[in-house]
Design a protein around this motif. Structure first.
Motif, short mmCIF file in Angstrom:
data_model
loop_
_atom_site.label_atom_id
_atom_site.label_comp_id
_atom_site.label_asym_id
_atom_site.label_seq_id
_atom_site.Cartn_x
_atom_site.Cartn_y
_atom_site.Cartn_z
N THR A 1 -2.35 1.04 50.71
CA THR A 1 -2.22 -0.40 50.93
C THR A 1 -1.75 -0.69 52.35
O THR A 1 -2.32 -1.53 53.05
N GLU A 2 -0.72 0.04 52.79
CA GLU A 2 -0.18 -0.21 54.12
C GLU A 2 -1.18 0.15 55.21
O GLU A 2 -1.32 -0.56 56.21
N LYS A 3 -1.91 1.25 55.00
CA LYS A 3 -2.89 1.69 55.99
C LYS A 3 -3.99 0.64 56.13
O LYS A 3 -4.36 0.25 57.25
N ALA B 1 -5.05 -10.73 57.86
CA ALA B 1 -4.33 -11.44 56.79
C ALA B 1 -4.50 -10.68 55.48
O ALA B 1 -5.48 -9.97 55.27
N VAL B 2 -3.50 -10.85 54.60
CA VAL B 2 -3.56 -10.26 53.26
C VAL B 2 -3.42 -11.37 52.23
O VAL B 2 -2.50 -12.19 52.31
N PRO C 1 11.67 -6.97 51.08
CA PRO C 1 11.37 -8.37 50.76
C PRO C 1 10.18 -8.87 51.57
O PRO C 1 9.92 -8.40 52.66
N MET C 2 9.46 -9.83 50.98
CA MET C 2 8.42 -10.55 51.73
C MET C 2 9.11 -11.81 52.22
O MET C 2 9.39 -12.72 51.44
N THR D 1 2.86 -5.21 52.44
CA THR D 1 2.06 -5.64 53.59
C THR D 1 2.86 -6.60 54.47
O THR D 1 2.78 -6.54 55.68
N ALA D 2 3.66 -7.47 53.85
CA ALA D 2 4.52 -8.35 54.63
C ALA D 2 5.58 -7.51 55.35
O ALA D 2 5.93 -7.79 56.49
N GLY D 3 6.05 -6.48 54.67
CA GLY D 3 7.09 -5.60 55.22
C GLY D 3 6.67 -4.91 56.51
O GLY D 3 7.51 -4.60 57.36
N ILE D 4 5.34 -4.65 56.66
CA ILE D 4 4.89 -4.02 57.92
C ILE D 4 4.37 -5.08 58.90
O ILE D 4 3.74 -4.76 59.91
#
Ligand SMILES: [Zn+2]
Length: 379
Positions: A156-158, A165-166, A292-293, A331-334
């Motif tokens: 997911t992160e990659k 955008a996600v 957290p997001m 995804t928000a975390g990265i």
């Protein structure tokens, strides 16, 4: 948005049929073969749309599916549609909780969380294609979300890193999209005491239960509602009989954080816990699983665009924050702008009355398609 709505509306029957079909292929996280069957079904639909399929093969879980649509690049950048195929419902649930339509509601295991989101994503991609509004889209469907995404997180992160955008296909909050989620942690405390006969030998004993009681009090006091930090000692087990000083006790603790900086701080606080009775031994394991997001500029921009497009459809789109985690936290975390809650509207996720409200399916799918086709800030 008129054209998008009409396009989705024209395929509403297909959307509903597919949703039923997907619900009727049960897919508990623990059952690889079952989740793979659901994956096969969706892969077939994606192929009809010319999607390129990549299977990230797994042993312990269903394969993680990476489905790519559209051109390889565009000015607006690639969009990641993020979903999961697994559900919390064990095999055989359909017998007691079959697909059912009543009162404008669609019932069934996993219908809201999140088979509706998956079916909607494919219809959204189809609508975008029909309108000739091509944009690179990756649909990532994992198999382990309901158990914390142990194998899919890295994938997911990659994939998120190559996207502008996600859009997370989790259920809406009421009618709202989600712009913030708390981070989630899980800790386990184990206390080893010294057993003795409560009548004959009381003073030689060191109670693990008593020690744990003190620790439960301590960790519960980490809660800071103003910071959005909560600690819940949710499960406790220890001792053998009332006339035995307990030799061991175990406690499982859920932690939620609203601020990213609290992750390391809370982990330090748990690691620093000490026993009061020095004859007892404490072991602490676990940590923060999902960051957290936080409600950041990128996410706010996405939400504003969604609100504009919704207004064109006559919908007043609201925004919400939740304490529950999703893969959107990763995804928000990265740092990739992430908008969540873009799947079905309904209630009862993880509960017997889980359902999707049918009348919102077209509108929400059209909004998802609009968000793919009409990005706010091309980059
Ligand atoms: Zn979910």
């Amino acid at each position: 948005m008129q054209g998008v709505v009409e396009e989705v509306e024209a395929n509403e029957v297909r959307l509903r049929l597919r949703l039923r079909e997907l619900v009727e292929v049960e897919s508990p996280s623990e059952d690889k073969a079952a989740v793979d069957r659901a994956g096969e079904l969706v892969t077939g639909w994606a192929s009809e749309l010319g999607g390129k399929v990549k299977r990230h093969r797994q042993r312990g879980f269903g394969d993680v599916l990476e489905l790519r649509f559209g051109p390889t690049r565009s000015k607006a950048g690639r969009v990641l549609l993020l979903g999961h195929l697994d559900t919390v419902w064990p095999m055989g649930t359909l017998k007691s909780m079959p697909w059912r339509e009543s009162d404008g509601k669609l019932f069934g295991p996993g219908v809201l969380d999140m088979k509706a989101g998956v079916a909607m994503a494919l219809e959204a991609v189809a609508a975008v294609q029909s309108l000739g509004q091509e944009r690179p889209v990756t649909l990532l469907l994992n198999s382990d979300e309901e158990v914390g995404s142990p194998v899919s997180r890295a994938i997911t992160e990659k994939l998120a890193r190559e996207c502008a955008a996600v859009f997370v296909l989790e259920p809406a909050q009421g009618l709202a999209y989600k712009t913030a989620r708390k981070g989630v942690g899980h800790f386990e405390l184990c206390v080893e005491g010294v057993a003795s006969h409560a009548g004959v030998d009381f003073e030689r004993g060191h109670s693990a239960v008593l020690e744990m009681a003190r620790l439960v009090e301590k960790v519960s006091n980490f809660t800071d509602l103003k910071r959005g930090l909560t600690v819940n000692a949710g499960v406790i087990a220890g001792g053998t009989r009332s006339n035995v000083v307990a030799a061991e006790c175990r406690c499982e603790v859920d932690v939620r954080i609203a601020k990213a900086g609290d992750g390391a701080r809370v982990e330090r606080m748990f690691r620093a816990l000490k026993v009061t009775d020095k004859a007892c031994k404490l072991t602490v394991s676990g940590g923060i699983n999902r960051p957290p997001m936080e409600r950041k500029a990128g996410t706010i921009a996405l939400f504003k665009q969604a609100r504009r497009l919704a207004a064109e459809m006559g919908v007043d789109l609201a925004e919400a924050a939740t304490g529950g985690g999703s893969d959107g936290n990763f995804t928000a975390g990265i740092g990739v702008p992430t908008l969540d809650g873009m799947g079905g509207v309904g209630a009862g996720a993880h509960a017997d009355h889980e359902h999707v409200v049918a009348k919102h399916l077209v509108e929400r799918t059209a909004l998802l398609a609009g968000m793919i086709a009409y990005p706010a800030h091309p980059r």
